[in-house]
Design an enzyme around this catalytic site. Structure first.
Site, PDB file in Angstrom:
ATOM      1  N   LYS A   1      30.226  28.766  38.995  1.00 55.67           N
ATOM      2  CA  LYS A   1      30.441  29.104  37.578  1.00 55.67           C
ATOM      3  C   LYS A   1      30.880  27.876  36.784  1.00 55.67           C
ATOM      4  O   LYS A   1      30.330  27.581  35.736  1.00 55.67           O
ATOM      5  CB  LYS A   1      31.519  30.196  37.434  1.00 55.67           C
ATOM      6  CG  LYS A   1      31.234  31.492  38.165  1.00 55.67           C
ATOM      7  CD  LYS A   1      32.297  32.548  37.870  1.00 55.67           C
ATOM      8  CE  LYS A   1      33.687  32.216  38.385  1.00 55.67           C
ATOM      9  NZ  LYS A   1      33.817  32.238  39.866  1.00 55.67           N
TER      10      LYS A   1
ATOM     11  N   ARG B  37      37.807  39.255  34.787  1.00 62.87           N
ATOM     12  CA  ARG B  37      37.688  39.461  36.230  1.00 62.87           C
ATOM     13  C   ARG B  37      38.014  40.899  36.615  1.00 62.87           C
ATOM     14  O   ARG B  37      37.968  41.238  37.803  1.00 62.87           O
ATOM     15  CB  ARG B  37      38.677  38.544  36.947  1.00 62.87           C
ATOM     16  CG  ARG B  37      38.035  37.323  37.614  1.00 62.87           C
ATOM     17  CD  ARG B  37      39.181  36.527  38.183  1.00 62.87           C
ATOM     18  NE  ARG B  37      38.865  35.594  39.203  1.00 62.87           N
ATOM     19  CZ  ARG B  37      38.754  34.271  39.004  1.00 62.87           C
ATOM     20  NH1 ARG B  37      38.820  33.771  37.805  1.00 62.87           N
ATOM     21  NH2 ARG B  37      38.567  33.475  40.019  1.00 62.87           N
TER      22      ARG B  37
HETATM   23  P1  AMP Z   1      39.541  30.164  39.432  1.00 61.25           P
HETATM   24  O1  AMP Z   1      39.833  28.735  39.128  1.00 61.25           O
HETATM   25  O2  AMP Z   1      38.701  30.824  38.381  1.00 61.25           O
HETATM   26  O3  AMP Z   1      38.988  30.355  40.824  1.00 61.25           O
HETATM   27  O4  AMP Z   1      40.944  30.919  39.421  1.00 61.25           O
HETATM   28  C1  AMP Z   1      41.962  30.597  40.353  1.00 61.25           C
HETATM   29  C2  AMP Z   1      42.977  31.710  40.440  1.00 61.25           C
HETATM   30  O5  AMP Z   1      43.584  31.915  39.142  1.00 61.25           O
HETATM   31  C3  AMP Z   1      42.433  33.069  40.814  1.00 61.25           C
HETATM   32  O6  AMP Z   1      42.317  33.246  42.219  1.00 61.25           O
HETATM   33  C4  AMP Z   1      43.479  33.993  40.199  1.00 61.25           C
HETATM   34  O7  AMP Z   1      44.651  34.028  40.971  1.00 61.25           O
HETATM   35  C5  AMP Z   1      43.805  33.288  38.896  1.00 61.25           C
HETATM   36  N1  AMP Z   1      42.898  33.711  37.797  1.00 61.25           N
HETATM   37  C6  AMP Z   1      42.033  32.937  37.095  1.00 61.25           C
HETATM   38  N2  AMP Z   1      41.371  33.659  36.177  1.00 61.25           N
HETATM   39  C7  AMP Z   1      41.824  34.934  36.286  1.00 61.25           C
HETATM   40  C8  AMP Z   1      41.524  36.163  35.645  1.00 61.25           C
HETATM   41  N3  AMP Z   1      40.611  36.239  34.667  1.00 61.25           N
HETATM   42  N4  AMP Z   1      42.182  37.270  36.038  1.00 61.25           N
HETATM   43  C9  AMP Z   1      43.117  37.214  37.014  1.00 61.25           C
HETATM   44  N5  AMP Z   1      43.442  36.109  37.681  1.00 61.25           N
HETATM   45  C10 AMP Z   1      42.807  34.960  37.328  1.00 61.25           C
END
Ligand code: AMP
Length: 212
Positions: free
Chosen positions: A14, A89
C-alpha cells in the site's frame, strides 16, 4: 480532485504504491501508521496511547484513529485530494469517515497471499525520519541503510517480526477485510491482484483509475 483508499494486508505494498501514485497524481498520502510512529517517536499523548497496541500487532482504538484523520484531512495539502494508506481499517472507521461527508472515488484492494506477505516482511525497511518504505530486494535504497528521500536512517519495524506479522494478518482478515464488501456495495471497490513486479502492479492500478 481525487480521493483514494489503499486497502490490503500489512506488507501488501500500500505504502509503496501510494508513494508512486502521489508522484503521478500530485496528491499526498496520509498514512495513519506513519503518523502514529512519528507520535511515538515524539512521545506525544497519542503516541503513548498507541504504542502498546502497535507493539502487539493490534489495532489502535477507532476513536484515536478518527481523531487523527479528522485533523489531518483539514490541512491545506488535502484540498485537491489524497490517498489514504492503512486507514480505514475497521467498519467503524469507515462509517465515521462517511459521516464526516467524505466521498471516495476509488478503493484499491491489493491482493497478496499470506504466504507471500510472510516472505516479504523480513526485507522491509523504513526511514525512521520520514517514514518512506523500502525493501532490500524489491525497492532497495541507493545507499544501503540510508533513505533516498531525506538521508534518514533505515530501520526494521519492531512489528515486522514474524510472530507479530502473523497476528497482524489475523487482525487484517477479521477486522479489515470486511471493508471490501462495504465498498463493493458502494460500487467503488477495485481489486488489484499482486503482479510479478511492482511496476506491473502500478500499471494495473492506473488502469482501474483510468489514468494510464
Ligand atoms: P501500518 O504502518 O499501516 O502497518 O500500521 C502500523 C500499526 O499502526 C498497525 O499495526 C496498528 O497497530 C496501527 N494502525 C495504523 N493505522 C491504523 C488504523 N487505521 N486503525 C487502527 N490501527 C492502526
Amino acid at each position: 480532485m481525487m480521493n483514494l483508499i489503499m486497502l490490503g494486508a500489512p506488507g501488501a505494498g500500500k505504502g509503496t504504491q501510494a508513494a508512486i501514485l502521489n508522484q503521478k497524481l500530485g496528491i499526498p498520502t496520509i498514512s495513519t501508521g506513519n503518523i502514529l510512529r512519528a507520535a511515538i517517536k515524539d512521545g506525544t499523548p497519542t503516541g503513548l496511547k498507541a504504542k502498546e497496541y502497535m507493539d502487539n500487532g493490534q489495532l489502535v482504538p477507532d476513536d484515536v484513529i478518527i481523531g487523527i484523520i479528522n485533523e489531518r484531512l483539514q490541512e491545506d495539502d488535502c484540498k485537491n485530494g489524497y490517498i489514504l494508506d492503512g486507514v480505514p481499517r475497521t467498519i467503524g472507521q469507515a462509517e465515521a469517515i462517511d459521516k464526516a461527508g467524505i466521498h471516495f472515488d476509488a478503493v484499491i484492494a491489493l491482493e497478496v497471499s499470506d504466504e507471500e506477505i510472510m516472505q516479504r516482511m523480513g526485507g522491509r525497511r523504513v526511514c525512521e525520519t520520514c517514514g518512506a518504505s523500502y525493501h532490500l530486494v524489491a525497492v532497495p535504497p541507493k545507499v544501503a541503510g540510508v533513505c533516498d528521500a531525506c538521508g534518514g536512517k533505515l530501520v526494521q519495524r519492531a512489528d515486522d517480526a514474524p510472530e507479530t506479522v502473523k497476528s497482524r494478518l489475523d487482525t487484517y482478515h477479521k477486522e479489515t477485510e470486511p471493508l471490501k464488501a462495504y465498498y463493493a456495495e458502494k460500487g467503488i471497490l477495485h481489486v488489484v491482484e499482486n503482479q510479478a513486479t511492482l511496476e506491473d502492479t502500478t500499471a494495473k492500478i492506473l488502469e482501474v483509475l483510468g489514468q494510464n
